[in-house]
Design a protein around this motif. Sequence first.
Motif, short mmCIF file in Angstrom:
data_model
loop_
_atom_site.label_atom_id
_atom_site.label_comp_id
_atom_site.label_asym_id
_atom_site.label_seq_id
_atom_site.Cartn_x
_atom_site.Cartn_y
_atom_site.Cartn_z
N GLY A 15 0.82 -1.21 0.00
CA GLY A 15 0.00 0.00 0.00
C GLY A 15 0.85 1.26 0.00
O GLY A 15 0.54 2.22 -0.71
N SER A 16 1.93 1.24 0.77
CA SER A 16 2.83 2.40 0.82
C SER A 16 3.48 2.65 -0.54
O SER A 16 3.59 3.81 -0.99
CB SER A 16 3.92 2.18 1.87
OG SER A 16 3.35 2.07 3.14
N THR A 18 2.21 1.84 -3.39
CA THR A 18 1.15 2.32 -4.27
C THR A 18 0.91 3.81 -4.06
O THR A 18 0.81 4.57 -5.03
CB THR A 18 -0.15 1.52 -4.03
OG1 THR A 18 0.10 0.13 -4.26
CG2 THR A 18 -1.26 2.00 -4.94
N VAL A 19 0.82 4.23 -2.80
CA VAL A 19 0.64 5.66 -2.51
C VAL A 19 1.79 6.45 -3.12
O VAL A 19 1.56 7.47 -3.79
CB VAL A 19 0.54 5.92 -0.99
CG1 VAL A 19 0.64 7.41 -0.68
CG2 VAL A 19 -0.75 5.37 -0.43
N TYR A 63 -4.69 7.00 -2.23
CA TYR A 63 -5.21 6.29 -1.05
C TYR A 63 -6.19 5.19 -1.47
O TYR A 63 -6.17 4.09 -0.92
CB TYR A 63 -5.92 7.25 -0.10
CG TYR A 63 -5.06 8.23 0.63
CD1 TYR A 63 -3.66 8.22 0.54
CD2 TYR A 63 -5.63 9.21 1.44
CE1 TYR A 63 -2.89 9.13 1.24
CE2 TYR A 63 -4.85 10.12 2.14
CZ TYR A 63 -3.48 10.08 2.03
OH TYR A 63 -2.72 10.99 2.72
N ALA A 66 -4.32 2.33 -3.05
CA ALA A 66 -3.55 1.67 -2.00
C ALA A 66 -4.45 0.81 -1.13
O ALA A 66 -4.06 -0.29 -0.73
CB ALA A 66 -2.81 2.70 -1.16
#
Length: 134
Positions: A15-16, A18-19, A63, A66
């Motif tokens: 997720g990080s 992706t952000v 967001y 993510a």
Amino acid sequence: MLKRILAVIGGIVAGSLTVAAVEMLGHYLYPLPAGMKSDDMEAMKEYIPNAPFMALFFVIIAYALAALVVGFVSTKIANDGKNKYAIIGGVIFVIITIINLAMLPTPVWFWVLGIAVWGLVLAGYKLALNKNKE
């Protein structure tokens, strides 16, 4: 137990990334003013109230994507069909998001969407389950 911990960590790392990737695209399409750096909090506090809508909306897009990734990756790694790893990752990101929002003068719509999109971890979880059935 280790697999469950790795599921949460893997989701958070994915997720990080992706952000970071989507925000980099946003900065490419809507660059900061000349000479300004994104780690300069005082400059960011002055910039945000006057920033183009899409420059801010790219953060929301980051967001949202993510959240999908966190839910998907954590569910795939855990591989037990439970949504708790996606939820844990989502809660961690909500806390980080609130901290970031509190430090900058963001508009109300940004608060609402910035927190709400983390619910998409459950959509990522569902996507991962559907892939398991094939």
